[in-house]
Design a protein around this motif. Structure first.
Motif, PDB file in Angstrom:
ATOM      1  N   HIS A 125      -1.397  10.106 -12.576  1.00 29.04           N
ATOM      2  CA  HIS A 125      -1.902   9.132 -11.602  1.00 29.04           C
ATOM      3  C   HIS A 125      -0.987   9.166 -10.393  1.00 29.04           C
ATOM      4  O   HIS A 125       0.212   8.877 -10.483  1.00 29.04           O
ATOM      5  N   SER A 126      -1.545   9.524  -9.260  1.00 28.05           N
ATOM      6  CA  SER A 126      -0.782   9.622  -8.019  1.00 28.05           C
ATOM      7  C   SER A 126      -0.848   8.310  -7.248  1.00 28.05           C
ATOM      8  O   SER A 126      -1.920   7.724  -7.092  1.00 28.05           O
ATOM      9  N   VAL A 127       0.309   7.847  -6.786  1.00 29.27           N
ATOM     10  CA  VAL A 127       0.380   6.657  -5.941  1.00 29.27           C
ATOM     11  C   VAL A 127       0.566   7.142  -4.504  1.00 29.27           C
ATOM     12  O   VAL A 127       1.658   7.569  -4.122  1.00 29.27           O
ATOM     13  N   PRO A 128      -0.493   7.118  -3.688  1.00 27.49           N
ATOM     14  CA  PRO A 128      -0.413   7.648  -2.325  1.00 27.49           C
ATOM     15  C   PRO A 128       0.706   6.998  -1.511  1.00 27.49           C
ATOM     16  O   PRO A 128       0.825   5.777  -1.464  1.00 27.49           O
ATOM     17  N   GLU A 129       1.546   7.837  -0.921  1.00 33.60           N
ATOM     18  CA  GLU A 129       2.652   7.417  -0.061  1.00 33.60           C
ATOM     19  C   GLU A 129       3.720   6.606  -0.783  1.00 33.60           C
ATOM     20  O   GLU A 129       4.594   6.018  -0.151  1.00 33.60           O
ATOM     21  N   GLY A 130       3.680   6.588  -2.111  1.00 34.56           N
ATOM     22  CA  GLY A 130       4.692   5.858  -2.859  1.00 34.56           C
ATOM     23  C   GLY A 130       5.989   6.641  -2.974  1.00 34.56           C
ATOM     24  O   GLY A 130       5.975   7.853  -3.136  1.00 34.56           O
ATOM     25  N   ASP A 131       7.128   5.943  -2.889  1.00 37.24           N
ATOM     26  CA  ASP A 131       8.412   6.593  -3.093  1.00 37.24           C
ATOM     27  C   ASP A 131       8.820   6.466  -4.565  1.00 37.24           C
ATOM     28  O   ASP A 131       7.992   6.160  -5.420  1.00 37.24           O
ATOM     29  N   SER A 185      10.313   4.235  -6.093  1.00 38.87           N
ATOM     30  CA  SER A 185      10.102   2.872  -6.596  1.00 38.87           C
ATOM     31  C   SER A 185       8.679   2.392  -6.329  1.00 38.87           C
ATOM     32  O   SER A 185       8.394   1.198  -6.433  1.00 38.87           O
ATOM     33  N   PHE A 186       7.804   3.319  -5.952  1.00 40.16           N
ATOM     34  CA  PHE A 186       6.415   3.028  -5.586  1.00 40.16           C
ATOM     35  C   PHE A 186       6.309   2.174  -4.327  1.00 40.16           C
ATOM     36  O   PHE A 186       5.296   1.516  -4.101  1.00 40.16           O
ATOM     37  N   GLY A 187       7.359   2.182  -3.527  1.00 36.69           N
ATOM     38  CA  GLY A 187       7.281   1.510  -2.242  1.00 36.69           C
ATOM     39  C   GLY A 187       6.488   2.355  -1.264  1.00 36.69           C
ATOM     40  O   GLY A 187       6.642   3.581  -1.231  1.00 36.69           O
ATOM     41  N   GLY A 210      -1.065   0.460   5.212  1.00 35.25           N
ATOM     42  CA  GLY A 210      -2.024  -0.643   5.151  1.00 35.25           C
ATOM     43  C   GLY A 210      -2.107  -1.307   3.795  1.00 35.25           C
ATOM     44  O   GLY A 210      -2.948  -2.190   3.581  1.00 35.25           O
ATOM     45  N   ARG A 211      -1.224  -0.923   2.883  1.00 36.58           N
ATOM     46  CA  ARG A 211      -1.248  -1.479   1.532  1.00 36.58           C
ATOM     47  C   ARG A 211      -0.045  -2.389   1.329  1.00 36.58           C
ATOM     48  O   ARG A 211       1.056  -2.116   1.802  1.00 36.58           O
ATOM     49  N   THR A 212      -0.247  -3.448   0.574  1.00 38.32           N
ATOM     50  CA  THR A 212       0.836  -4.372   0.278  1.00 38.32           C
ATOM     51  C   THR A 212       1.505  -3.984  -1.038  1.00 38.32           C
ATOM     52  O   THR A 212       0.912  -3.294  -1.873  1.00 38.32           O
ATOM     53  N   PRO A 213       2.759  -4.434  -1.247  1.00 37.57           N
ATOM     54  CA  PRO A 213       3.416  -4.179  -2.531  1.00 37.57           C
ATOM     55  C   PRO A 213       2.603  -4.702  -3.716  1.00 37.57           C
ATOM     56  O   PRO A 213       2.572  -4.073  -4.772  1.00 37.57           O
ATOM     57  N   ALA A 214       1.944  -5.830  -3.520  1.00 41.66           N
ATOM     58  CA  ALA A 214       1.137  -6.398  -4.606  1.00 41.66           C
ATOM     59  C   ALA A 214      -0.030  -5.484  -4.957  1.00 41.66           C
ATOM     60  O   ALA A 214      -0.374  -5.318  -6.137  1.00 41.66           O
ATOM     61  N   GLU A 215      -0.631  -4.877  -3.950  1.00 43.08           N
ATOM     62  CA  GLU A 215      -1.750  -3.962  -4.203  1.00 43.08           C
ATOM     63  C   GLU A 215      -1.289  -2.724  -4.950  1.00 43.08           C
ATOM     64  O   GLU A 215      -1.973  -2.241  -5.870  1.00 43.08           O
ATOM     65  N   VAL A 216      -0.135  -2.209  -4.564  1.00 37.11           N
ATOM     66  CA  VAL A 216       0.405  -1.035  -5.251  1.00 37.11           C
ATOM     67  C   VAL A 216       0.755  -1.395  -6.692  1.00 37.11           C
ATOM     68  O   VAL A 216       0.489  -0.628  -7.623  1.00 37.11           O
ATOM     69  N   ARG A 217       1.355  -2.561  -6.875  1.00 36.09           N
ATOM     70  CA  ARG A 217       1.704  -3.004  -8.230  1.00 36.09           C
ATOM     71  C   ARG A 217       0.464  -3.098  -9.108  1.00 36.09           C
ATOM     72  O   ARG A 217       0.467  -2.639 -10.255  1.00 36.09           O
TER      73      ARG A 217
END
Length: 217
Positions: free
Chosen positions: A178-184, A186-188, A194-201
């Motif tokens: 599962h790829s998290v687009p533009e995530g580092d 720590s998934f930041g 345009g995405r919030t930390p809550a959305e990524v979480r």
């Protein structure tokens, strides 16, 4: 169940149990954090809400207030103790091991050496040290027969995309990615995403829970 102590071959470590049930997910922390790392606790609560039990634990060096991780054999022995606790004290029918960064890598090494697990979850698997892609940490992965979930940010400097892709190809159907687009690491994500930390979480939680559900874990 709350706070507990787990006796491992490496010593006694503190842990927390979230939720209940005979499907248990035990997650270790990254090298520079502890079991109280907010993102790890949030995932544990999401797992608990899904009707499973989540077990978060420290490694011995963390318990001692040290910053330098223990030697690999000490870390791996801790995983063995945690797995035994999950099976015996929590009555785990299915056990998924893993964790963030180092925690996931050490779990994979322990499973490759014989610790029984029905699955492995890697949150930002540290495939190589930043800037040193030649130092791959993948040789043991093909020895694992259990299904594995890799959740990885596309900007993770611990896992160059092409190298991770090659590892996943070798693992075949055992690996889910599962790829998290533009995530580092720590998934930041960057503000421009345009995405919030809550959305990524929520995305990360959804990926883990969906994988567990599909496999009946």
């Amino acid at each position: 169940m709350g706070e507990v102590s787990i006796v491992t071959p490496s010593g006694t470590v503190s842990a927390s149990v979230h939720g209940s049930g005979d499907r248990v997910v035990a997650l270790g922390h990254g090298a520079g954090s502890t079991r109280t790392y907010p993102a790890l606790v949030a995932l544990a609560e999401a797992i608990a809400t899904s009707g499973r039990a989540a077990l978060l634990f420290n490694f011995p060096y963390t318990e001692a207030g040290k910053r330098r991780p223990d030697p690999p054999d000490v870390l791996e022995a801790t995983i063995r103790g945690v797995a035994d606790y999950a099976r015996q004290a929590l009555g785990a029918r299915s056990l998924v091991l893993g964790g963030r960064s180092m925690g996931g890598r050490i779990a994979s090494q322990a499973v490759a050496k014989g610790v029984a697990a029905e699955g492995l979850v890697f949150l930002a698997y540290p495939l190589h040290p930043p800037g040193r892609p030649q130092q791959l940490r993948d040789k043991h992965l093909p020895e694992i027969q259990a299904p594995m979930l890799f959740v990885q940010g596309t900007r993770d400097d611990f896992a160059r995309a092409d190298l991770l892709e090659a590892v996943l190809a070798r693992l075949g159907e055992r690996a889910t990615f599962h790829s998290v687009p533009e995530g580092d690491h720590s998934f930041g994500v960057l503000k421009r995403s345009g995405r919030t930390p809550a959305e990524v979480r929520e995305e990360v939680h959804g990926a883990v829970l969906a994988w567990l559900e599909v496999l009946g874990l």
